[in-house]
Design a protein around this motif. Structure first.
Motif, mmCIF file in Angstrom:
data_model
loop_
_atom_site.group_PDB
_atom_site.id
_atom_site.type_symbol
_atom_site.label_atom_id
_atom_site.label_comp_id
_atom_site.label_asym_id
_atom_site.label_seq_id
_atom_site.Cartn_x
_atom_site.Cartn_y
_atom_site.Cartn_z
ATOM 1 N N ALA A 1 0.851 -1.157 -0.161
ATOM 2 C CA ALA A 1 -0.030 0.026 -0.041
ATOM 3 C C ALA A 1 0.923 1.232 0.042
ATOM 4 O O ALA A 1 1.917 1.231 0.846
ATOM 5 C CB ALA A 1 -1.022 -0.169 1.136
ATOM 6 N N ARG B 1 -5.997 13.082 -0.786
ATOM 7 C CA ARG B 1 -4.828 12.034 -0.504
ATOM 8 C C ARG B 1 -5.588 10.820 -0.123
ATOM 9 O O ARG B 1 -6.714 10.821 0.370
ATOM 10 C CB ARG B 1 -4.120 12.418 0.764
ATOM 11 C CG ARG B 1 -3.231 13.521 0.530
ATOM 12 C CD ARG B 1 -2.581 14.168 1.634
ATOM 13 N NE ARG B 1 -1.712 15.235 1.356
ATOM 14 C CZ ARG B 1 -0.685 15.869 2.159
ATOM 15 N NH1 ARG B 1 -1.036 15.573 3.666
ATOM 16 N NH2 ARG B 1 0.078 16.846 1.928
ATOM 17 N N SER B 2 -4.913 9.880 -0.404
ATOM 18 C CA SER B 2 -5.813 8.389 -0.229
ATOM 19 C C SER B 2 -4.432 7.422 -0.174
ATOM 20 O O SER B 2 -3.367 7.634 -0.177
ATOM 21 C CB SER B 2 -6.772 8.072 -1.272
ATOM 22 O OG SER B 2 -7.380 6.869 -1.161
ATOM 23 N N ILE B 3 -4.923 6.210 -0.199
ATOM 24 C CA ILE B 3 -3.961 5.054 -0.195
ATOM 25 C C ILE B 3 -4.310 3.984 -1.368
ATOM 26 O O ILE B 3 -5.606 3.579 -1.793
ATOM 27 C CB ILE B 3 -4.287 3.996 1.188
ATOM 28 C CG1 ILE B 3 -4.001 4.918 2.232
ATOM 29 C CG2 ILE B 3 -3.260 2.716 0.808
ATOM 30 C CD1 ILE B 3 -2.438 5.415 2.345
ATOM 31 N N ALA B 4 -3.192 3.714 -2.358
ATOM 32 C CA ALA B 4 -3.377 3.096 -3.412
ATOM 33 C C ALA B 4 -2.635 1.525 -3.061
ATOM 34 O O ALA B 4 -1.531 1.690 -2.641
ATOM 35 C CB ALA B 4 -2.670 3.485 -4.801
ATOM 36 N N ARG C 1 -5.182 -0.112 -7.203
ATOM 37 C CA ARG C 1 -6.755 0.180 -6.749
ATOM 38 C C ARG C 1 -6.748 1.376 -5.684
ATOM 39 O O ARG C 1 -5.973 0.921 -4.579
ATOM 40 C CB ARG C 1 -7.202 -1.227 -6.453
ATOM 41 C CG ARG C 1 -9.118 -0.919 -6.062
ATOM 42 C CD ARG C 1 -9.480 -2.333 -5.837
ATOM 43 N NE ARG C 1 -9.448 -2.822 -4.510
ATOM 44 C CZ ARG C 1 -8.443 -4.010 -4.325
ATOM 45 N NH1 ARG C 1 -7.946 -4.399 -5.332
ATOM 46 N NH2 ARG C 1 -8.259 -4.383 -3.035
ATOM 47 N N ILE C 2 -7.641 1.948 -5.583
ATOM 48 C CA ILE C 2 -8.162 2.722 -4.450
ATOM 49 C C ILE C 2 -9.428 2.714 -4.144
ATOM 50 O O ILE C 2 -10.346 2.817 -5.149
ATOM 51 C CB ILE C 2 -7.888 4.438 -4.873
ATOM 52 C CG1 ILE C 2 -6.451 4.658 -5.195
ATOM 53 C CG2 ILE C 2 -8.444 5.303 -3.573
ATOM 54 C CD1 ILE C 2 -6.128 6.130 -5.470
ATOM 55 N N ASN C 3 -10.069 2.317 -2.905
ATOM 56 C CA ASN C 3 -11.291 2.117 -2.549
ATOM 57 C C ASN C 3 -11.688 2.613 -1.135
ATOM 58 O O ASN C 3 -12.419 2.197 -0.394
ATOM 59 C CB ASN C 3 -11.673 0.732 -2.670
ATOM 60 C CG ASN C 3 -10.743 -0.180 -1.609
ATOM 61 O OD1 ASN C 3 -9.890 0.469 -0.942
ATOM 62 N ND2 ASN C 3 -10.666 -1.547 -1.742
ATOM 63 N N THR C 4 -10.921 3.832 -1.033
ATOM 64 C CA THR C 4 -11.126 4.446 0.315
ATOM 65 C C THR C 4 -11.867 5.813 0.232
ATOM 66 O O THR C 4 -11.822 6.675 1.108
ATOM 67 C CB THR C 4 -9.895 4.662 1.205
ATOM 68 O OG1 THR C 4 -8.933 5.241 0.334
ATOM 69 C CG2 THR C 4 -9.478 3.277 1.514
ATOM 70 N N LEU D 1 -1.434 10.609 -10.340
ATOM 71 C CA LEU D 1 -1.228 10.403 -8.597
ATOM 72 C C LEU D 1 0.276 10.590 -8.591
ATOM 73 O O LEU D 1 1.077 9.920 -9.266
ATOM 74 C CB LEU D 1 -1.770 9.068 -8.178
ATOM 75 C CG LEU D 1 -3.201 8.883 -7.867
ATOM 76 C CD1 LEU D 1 -4.355 9.229 -9.194
ATOM 77 C CD2 LEU D 1 -3.616 7.589 -7.506
#
Length: 281
Positions: free
Chosen positions: A186, A197-200, A210-213, A226
């Protein structure tokens, strides 16, 4: 006293030989003059030279072969050295160009904390891949740089296109790298256009993250770029990660399903940089 007949014959033969020599010389002079004036014998010289060429070629063949062989070896070595240096320089320049993404991101917002944090510089160690994990499910590689070369566990690894992964295990003379496409990986990311901002996370597919947050009302579009957000401290901020391939809003779901295509060619990695963080004095 009369001469013996045999003596008369000998003198005659000597005189006859002298006459022949004079005649030959005269004919030769005439022929040379005529050739000089009208090149009668030029064609003959051409044919004679052509008939001698194979012999000349065979005589000089060993010498020419050795000279050509030496020239080829020296030129090949020179080209290999030049190619190595040019490849390394090009690789380094392309890696530095990646900072454009970081600058674009910073221009979209006021960086109020710029003066409240000490700047960190990065040093780079050039490395080559020497092995790939034989286990299909594990997206790991081994590089030829380890603690002997000051590589530390946790260091990020990039190529000329973007982030590849990070060091997970030291082997002294080499290191194991976990790629961002691995299911257990991750990486904190930031969308350049919106600064969200997120987590891939890895999907087990070399060509997809994939990003699913992110909630369903999040502003994210196909083609968004990104970069690393720098959160967590493992990956330096501003390095390219990938582009949004598609965004899916599934009915009844609270979060978007975002597919990302990595910038780095994770399937065919050759050369790379190990990023070594170095605190500023």
């Amino acid at each position: 006293m009369p001469l013996h007949p045999q003596q008369r014959i000998n003198r005659f033969e000597k005189n006859f030989s002298a006459y022949r020599l004079i005649i030959v010389v005269i004919i030769s002079c005439v022929l040379m003059y005529q050739d000089y004036q009208k090149n009668y014998l030029s064609a003959l010289r051409v044919y004679l030279s052509a008939s001698l060429y194979p012999a000349q070629y065979l005589i000089n063949l060993p010498k020419n072969f050795i000279q050509k062989l030496n020239t080829n070896f020296s030129e090949r070595e020179k080209l290999l050295q030049e190619n190595k240096f040019l490849k390394k320089d090009n690789f380094e320049l392309r890696s530095k160009i990646q900072q454009v993404y970081k600058l674009e991101s910073e221009n979209k917002r006021l960086y109020d904390l710029l003066d409240s944090q000490p700047e960190k510089d990065n040093s780079y160690i050039f490395a080559d891949i020497i092995a790939v994990s034989p286990i299909t499910e594990k997206h790991q590689i081994i590089i030829n740089k380890g603690s002997r070369d000051d590589v530390v566990v946790g260091s990020a690894v990039v190529d000329s296109n973007g982030i590849l992964g990070h060091i997970i295990r030291d082997q002294i003379f080499g290191s194991e790298v976990l790629l961002i496409s691995d299911r257990e990986h991750a990486i904190p990311v930031e969308i350049v256009r919106t600064s969200l901002r997120s987590i891939a996370v890895g999907t087990g597919n070399y060509n997809e993250l994939r990003i699913n947050t992110l909630p369903t009302n999040t502003d994210v579009k196909k083609g968004d770029i990104l970069i690393t957000s720098g959160l967590g401290g493992r990956y330096p901020e501003g390095f390219p990660v990938g582009t949004v391939k598609n965004v899916t809003n599934n009915l009844g779901e609270s979060f978007l399903e975002i597919r990302v295509t990595p910038f780095g060619d994770l399937k065919t990695i050759n050369e790379m940089w190990v990023i070594q963080p170095r605190k500023a004095n």
